[in-house]
Each structure stands twice: as C-alpha cells, then as structure tokens.
Design an enzyme around this catalytic site. Structure first.
Site, mmCIF file in Angstrom:
data_model
loop_
_atom_site.group_PDB
_atom_site.id
_atom_site.type_symbol
_atom_site.label_atom_id
_atom_site.label_comp_id
_atom_site.label_asym_id
_atom_site.label_seq_id
_atom_site.Cartn_x
_atom_site.Cartn_y
_atom_site.Cartn_z
ATOM 1 N N ASP A 155 11.515 15.901 15.601
ATOM 2 C CA ASP A 155 11.177 15.421 16.940
ATOM 3 C C ASP A 155 10.973 16.630 17.839
ATOM 4 O O ASP A 155 11.942 17.244 18.309
ATOM 5 C CB ASP A 155 12.300 14.531 17.493
ATOM 6 C CG ASP A 155 12.380 13.177 16.797
ATOM 7 O OD1 ASP A 155 11.995 13.098 15.619
ATOM 8 O OD2 ASP A 155 12.851 12.218 17.429
ATOM 9 N N LYS A 218 6.390 9.795 21.032
ATOM 10 C CA LYS A 218 7.701 9.349 21.500
ATOM 11 C C LYS A 218 7.778 9.543 23.008
ATOM 12 O O LYS A 218 7.300 10.548 23.528
ATOM 13 C CB LYS A 218 8.787 10.150 20.775
ATOM 14 C CG LYS A 218 10.209 9.899 21.222
ATOM 15 C CD LYS A 218 11.163 10.762 20.382
ATOM 16 C CE LYS A 218 12.579 10.730 20.930
ATOM 17 N NZ LYS A 218 13.505 11.587 20.146
ATOM 18 N N LYS A 254 7.656 5.626 19.262
ATOM 19 C CA LYS A 254 9.113 5.607 19.431
ATOM 20 C C LYS A 254 9.479 5.655 20.901
ATOM 21 O O LYS A 254 9.315 6.687 21.548
ATOM 22 C CB LYS A 254 9.746 6.785 18.695
ATOM 23 C CG LYS A 254 11.273 6.864 18.864
ATOM 24 C CD LYS A 254 11.850 8.042 18.099
ATOM 25 C CE LYS A 254 13.332 8.206 18.377
ATOM 26 N NZ LYS A 254 13.930 9.366 17.653
#
Length: 318
Positions: A155, A218, A254
């Site tokens: 991430d 995300k 996400k």
C-alpha cells in the site's frame, strides 16, 4: 500471494488527455452517493450474507507506533478466525477468513510466520506512510524491503504535492518506479483523498495511478482529517470504470479510514454493487481497510444468530 481471477494491470503510457478535461460536479456526486445507499435496505439473512462478505474483503490492520510481533500474531489469529465458532455454526459456514492483514514493513515477517499455510496475504504500507515525504530512493527501498520480507501487497502513498500542483507527469513517473519496485507484489495506491482538495483532483489522481500500473486504488491512509467518504469513493469508481472501458483492465478499490460500523460495510458494498456490479464484491477487486470495523460486524452477526447482542467483553479484540 494474491491469485486474482484476472490479469494484473500492466499500465499504459502517460495519457493526460484521458483526464485533463474532466471536471467533477461535487453536488451531483454527493446526491448520487446519498441516493444509492438510501434506496437499498438489507435485512435479515441478506444483511448477514453481506456482512460475512465484508469480512472476506477486509484488510485487518494494525498501524500503531507500539506494534509488536506478539500484537501482530494476535491480529493474525483473528484474521484466521474472525467469527466465534458458535456464530459460524449458526450461519452454517466454515473457513471464513479476512482478505488480508496489513502492517508496517518491520512487522511483515512476523505476520507472514503467523499466517503460514492460511492463504491470507500480508499487505504492508510503504513509501513513508502516511505522509510520503521521503526522498524517492528511500521510498523505493522501503517497498523492496517489505517485498523481501514476504509482503504480497504494498500500500503505497502518492505525493500529494505533485497532485495539488497539477504535476501529473511527475506523479506518473514516481508511481511507475514504485510499481517496478513492487515486483510480484500487488500495488495499492493510496490517494489520501482528504488532502487533494477537490473531487476533480481525486478523479485525475485515480487515473494517473492506474495508468502507472496500480492494481488497486485506495482512498486514504486513515490518518487524514477526512478519510473515506461515499462521494469520493463514487468518483474513484467512475475513474476505475473509465479506465477499464479504455484498457479492459479490472482494477480493485479499497475504502479506508473512518469505516467503523456494520452499516458502513453495507453502504460501501451497495456502492460497489450498483456502480461496478457483483464481480467487484470479491477480495481480489474490493477491500475494506479496517482496524475497528470487525467488532461491530461480529456483534451484528451474533445478534442475527442468537437474537441477542453480546457484551463487548465477550468478543476477541481485533
């Protein structure tokens, strides 16, 4: 390692004409998001089924300064068995796990050991999370370290300053370097949308991240003043959909930060279903970033099974 049912995003050459003329009507986005979640009501067994699916798509997360291998091992045990045995039995289910466990790079190796033979991937934040204000060589080195430790997903955080100055080519180049550093690990690009100022910037940053090869986009680090919201998520999904229409690539999404209740889990799944279809309600295309959400989902599922809400003291901490 992730085993998606579709090919990874290979990225494309930088194409500013895909987003330069796009502007987002903020009131319209807010109305659309409000309408989506207001018109669908999930009750009884349907609600329970959607909450179990939220567990399957959850990145169970600990990103605290006092994290230890023992704390991570406890979190991994919860990821292996997120629901108490009597709840699973009442639902008629077996083998429910979370989608991944997300930790800092130095906690990747303990997480990999604790999840051995579980099939649950380890995700690691990197690139100077949460601010990303480190020299690029150090950010790339952090990615490589996490991958070497066994992280299957990385991430990363984007450089918000580049987005705010409209330096999209510079952002693209950085993200391409990060994608290369990830190697076999999937790259999830955190946009930190609460710091991008406008929904137009959110759309453009989403498109640049996907052009650079992001496998997921995300919303947030969870550390911004404003984290995941439904209008922001809607705009990111529209960018995701537009990119897919041009390239055929299936990119994951996400939401993270601020999702704390079972109702939040339902709302974001409704958004995914209405905007992207049922294929995007699988762990390979949808994740929920959560550190406290699991407890409320478990509480609601226990009520569905037993007709009673359990005391919080009876639930293992996530």
């Amino acid at each position: 390692m992730p085993d998606p049912a579709h090919a990874r995003n290979a990225g494309v050459p930088f194409a500013p004409d895909w987003f330069a003329r796009i502007t987002v009507n903020t009131p319209a986005a807010e109305r659309r998001a409000d309408t989506l979640v207001a018109r669908r009501s999930l009750k009884g067994p349907w609600q329970a089924a959607w909450l179990v699916n939220a567990l399957r798509c959850m990145d169970l997360t600990t990103l605290a300064g006092d994290d230890t291998p023992d704390r991570v091992a406890r979190l991994c045990a919860k990821a292996r068995a997120p629901l108490a045995p009597h709840i699973l039995a009442g639902l008629g289910l077996t083998g429910v796990t979370t989608g991944a466990v997300c930790v800092y790079p130095t906690m990747v190796a303990p997480a990999v050991r604790a999840l051995d033979r579980s099939g649950i991937p380890v995700a690691s934040v990197a690139t100077g999370f949460p601010a990303g204000l480190m020299p690029l060589p150090l950010r790339l080195a952090e990615i490589r370290y996490a991958v070497d430790q066994g992280a299957a997903e990385i991430d990363i955080v984007i450089s918000r300053a580049l987005a705010l100055r409209g330096e999209w080519a510079g952002l693209y180049d950085e993200l391409c370097a990060m994608r290369e550093a990830c190697g076999p690990a999937h790259m999830k690009a955190i946009l930190a949308t609460g710091e991008l100022q406008t929904l137009t910037n959110v759309y453009r940053a989403s498109m640049v991240a996907m052009q650079a090869g992001a496998d997921f986009i995300k919303t947030s680090t969870g550390k911004e003043p404003v984290n995941a919201t439904l209008p922001v998520s809607l705009v990111m999904l529209r960018a995701l959909r537009d990119y897919g229409a041009r390239t055929g690539a299936r990119i994951g999404f996400k939401p993270a930060g601020g999702l704390r209740t079972a109702r939040d889990a339902l709302n974001w799944q409704v958004l995914m279903h209405e905007e992207m279809g049922p294929d995007w309600l699988r762990p390979d295309l949808f994740r929920i970033g959560a550190s406290s959400l699991l407890s409320d989902i478990e509480r609601q599922l226990e009520h569905h099974v037993t007709g009673r809400y359990a005391s919080a003291a009876r639930q293992a901490l996530a």
